[in-house]
Write an enzyme that holds these catalytic residues in place. Structure first.
Site, PDB file in Angstrom:
ATOM      1  N   CYS A  12      -7.365   3.977  -3.966  1.00  0.00           N
ATOM      2  CA  CYS A  12      -8.783   3.591  -3.919  1.00  0.00           C
ATOM      3  C   CYS A  12      -9.329   4.004  -2.554  1.00  0.00           C
ATOM      4  O   CYS A  12      -8.571   4.417  -1.667  1.00  0.00           O
ATOM      5  CB  CYS A  12      -8.896   2.086  -4.073  1.00  0.00           C
ATOM      6  SG  CYS A  12      -8.028   1.229  -2.736  1.00  0.00           S
ATOM      7  N   HIS A  74      -5.547  -5.231   4.411  1.00  0.00           N
ATOM      8  CA  HIS A  74      -5.728  -6.556   3.806  1.00  0.00           C
ATOM      9  C   HIS A  74      -6.509  -7.515   4.692  1.00  0.00           C
ATOM     10  O   HIS A  74      -6.892  -8.581   4.255  1.00  0.00           O
ATOM     11  CB  HIS A  74      -4.348  -7.144   3.469  1.00  0.00           C
ATOM     12  CG  HIS A  74      -3.436  -6.112   2.870  1.00  0.00           C
ATOM     13  ND1 HIS A  74      -2.549  -5.376   3.628  1.00  0.00           N
ATOM     14  CD2 HIS A  74      -3.338  -5.651   1.601  1.00  0.00           C
ATOM     15  CE1 HIS A  74      -1.923  -4.503   2.859  1.00  0.00           C
ATOM     16  NE2 HIS A  74      -2.381  -4.638   1.615  1.00  0.00           N
ATOM     17  N   CYS A  96     -10.168  -3.173   4.604  1.00  0.00           N
ATOM     18  CA  CYS A  96     -11.078  -2.531   3.650  1.00  0.00           C
ATOM     19  C   CYS A  96     -12.462  -3.175   3.752  1.00  0.00           C
ATOM     20  O   CYS A  96     -12.578  -4.403   3.801  1.00  0.00           O
ATOM     21  CB  CYS A  96     -10.548  -2.692   2.224  1.00  0.00           C
ATOM     22  SG  CYS A  96     -11.721  -2.003   1.024  1.00  0.00           S
ATOM     23  N   HIS A 124      -0.442 -14.489   0.298  1.00  0.00           N
ATOM     24  CA  HIS A 124      -0.782 -13.056   0.317  1.00  0.00           C
ATOM     25  C   HIS A 124      -1.574 -12.752   1.597  1.00  0.00           C
ATOM     26  O   HIS A 124      -2.424 -13.542   2.017  1.00  0.00           O
ATOM     27  CB  HIS A 124      -1.608 -12.714  -0.929  1.00  0.00           C
ATOM     28  CG  HIS A 124      -1.867 -11.235  -1.062  1.00  0.00           C
ATOM     29  ND1 HIS A 124      -2.849 -10.586  -0.346  1.00  0.00           N
ATOM     30  CD2 HIS A 124      -1.250 -10.282  -1.804  1.00  0.00           C
ATOM     31  CE1 HIS A 124      -2.828  -9.292  -0.659  1.00  0.00           C
ATOM     32  NE2 HIS A 124      -1.864  -9.086  -1.543  1.00  0.00           N
ATOM     33  N   GLU A 126      -4.019 -10.902   2.379  1.00  0.00           N
ATOM     34  CA  GLU A 126      -5.484 -10.935   2.328  1.00  0.00           C
ATOM     35  C   GLU A 126      -6.007 -12.368   2.304  1.00  0.00           C
ATOM     36  O   GLU A 126      -7.034 -12.681   2.914  1.00  0.00           O
ATOM     37  CB  GLU A 126      -5.963 -10.166   1.082  1.00  0.00           C
ATOM     38  CG  GLU A 126      -7.476 -10.070   1.023  1.00  0.00           C
ATOM     39  CD  GLU A 126      -7.959  -9.420  -0.265  1.00  0.00           C
ATOM     40  OE1 GLU A 126      -7.303  -8.485  -0.761  1.00  0.00           O
ATOM     41  OE2 GLU A 126      -9.004  -9.874  -0.773  1.00  0.00           O
ATOM     42  N   SER A 222       2.776  -5.454  -4.177  1.00  0.00           N
ATOM     43  CA  SER A 222       1.379  -5.034  -4.326  1.00  0.00           C
ATOM     44  C   SER A 222       0.720  -5.864  -5.423  1.00  0.00           C
ATOM     45  O   SER A 222       1.070  -5.758  -6.597  1.00  0.00           O
ATOM     46  CB  SER A 222       1.335  -3.544  -4.674  1.00  0.00           C
ATOM     47  OG  SER A 222       0.051  -3.199  -5.133  1.00  0.00           O
ATOM     48  N   SER A 266      -2.460   1.366  -4.203  1.00  0.00           N
ATOM     49  CA  SER A 266      -1.735   1.777  -2.992  1.00  0.00           C
ATOM     50  C   SER A 266      -0.621   2.782  -3.287  1.00  0.00           C
ATOM     51  O   SER A 266       0.180   3.102  -2.410  1.00  0.00           O
ATOM     52  CB  SER A 266      -1.149   0.533  -2.309  1.00  0.00           C
ATOM     53  OG  SER A 266      -0.507  -0.306  -3.257  1.00  0.00           O
TER      54      SER A 266
END
Ligand code: 0CN
Ligand code: SF4
EC number: 1.17.7.4
Length: 322
Positions: A12, A74, A96, A124, A126, A222, A266
């Site tokens: 992405c 992240h 991102c 996680h 993020e 992921s 990813s």
């Protein structure tokens, strides 16, 4: 055997930008460049960048004074940004922009006096980063049952934010549960969260209609890649998350004529190719691709890294160690 590729699949815009930041930083400032956390959750990407001079660490305390540092795609908590500032570390932030957008949403809702609920998975990177970007408590829910268990009055002003790489359908269910419980609820529409997560999941749903088995290329850690595998399983297909062609087990393909193949956001294209090569060793393979949404989004690089591409930028992510 027929191999049918999902479309879109793989990298992405946020992943392309994050990898390019590391490559260009090494190219312009020289190795080593320290990267806090895996730049993206893919072992091959990490191994390839490590071979070029990136050093991956989990904590800033492992970065020597003055060393060039990159934050992963992240995102990080404010305490990490503050620590870097206090130490005067030169930093490129590869968070991102769609993750940063969630940070900004969270701060805006908290400032408006709302109780924040984040939909995401405990631990996680993020989720840790986003919760640490808001100067207020952020309650975490993963399921509809978690919503029922929230210790809040039903008339509390609540806002939700979400991890960007969840199952779109599950997220819709959790948001609906929040809306049933809290009369005063605000939050973004699911379609505004991450185009790549949404597009890859819809593409896999289409793929499942024409395949007997699903292979998702990506690493176990992921989140977005794992959700693609889950989607295949929910659709009733034998579904496997594979790092590369070496992870293929010939026994999976007995009696299988149509293999659906996709890759997480990813996972490099080269790894998809390695899976196709592994399948060719089992017998003749015909490769086709489904029609899908065209993606053209690109995210700009930090000012200091713009200009001529890094010498290293055309790197192929060879299956190191394969
Ligand atoms: O695999 P990723 O590095 O991250 P998750 O899917 O685990 O969140 O993919 C890039 C997505 C981001 C940020
Ligand atoms: Fe950004 Fe979405 Fe890619 Fe994550 S999956 S890096 S949020 S574009």
């Amino acid at each position: 055997m027929q191999v049918i590729l999902a479309n879109p699949r793989g990298f992405c815009a946020g992943v392309v930008r994050a990898i390019e930041i590391v490559e260009r930083a090494i190219d312009r400032y020289g190795a080593p460049v320290y990267v806090r956390h895996e730049i993206v959750h893919n072992r091959h990407v990490v191994d390839t960048l490590r071979a070029k001079g990136a050093v991956f660490v989990e904590e800033l305390s492992d970065v020597p004074d003055g060393a060039m540092t990159v934050f992963s795609a992240h995102g990080v908590a404010r305490t990490v940004e503050e620590e870097a500032r206090a130490r005067g570390l030169p930093v490129f932030d590869a968070t991102c922009p769609l993750v940063t957008k969630v940070h900004l949403q969270g701060r805006r809702y908290a400032k408006a006096g709302r109780t924040l609920v984040m939909i995401g998975h405990e631990g996680h990177a993020e989720v840790v980063g986003t919760r640490g970007q808001v100067d207020a408590p952020v309650l975490l829910v993963s399921t509809e049952a978690d919503v029922a268990a929230l210790d809040l009055p039903d008339d509390a002003p609540v806002a939700y934010i979400t991890q960007t790489t969840l199952s779109v359908d599950d997220t819709k269910g959790v948001i609906a549960a929040l809306a049933r419980r809290f009369v005063n609820l605000v939050g973004p529409d699911v379609s505004e969260i991450c185009y790549a997560t949404q597009n890859r999941q819809s593409a896999v749903r289409d793929l499942c209609k024409v395949a007997d088995l699903l292979l998702v290329v990506g690493s176990e850690n992921s989140s977005n890649s794992s959700r693609l595998r889950d989607l295949g399983a929910d659709e009733g297909l034998p579904s496997y998350l594979v790092a590369d062609g070496n992870a293929i087990d010939p026994a999976w393909f007995e009696g299988i004529l149509r293999v659906g193949l996709t890759a997480g956001a990813s996972a490099p294209d080269e790894l998809v190719d390695s899976v196709i090569d592994a399948l060719r060793k089992l017998g003749p393979v015909e490769v086709t691709q489904l029609d899908g949404v065209e993606e053209s989004l690109e995210f700009g690089l930090p000012r200091e890294l713009r200009g001529a591409p890094a010498k290293a930028a055309s790197t192929k992510f060879a299956t190191i160690g394969a």
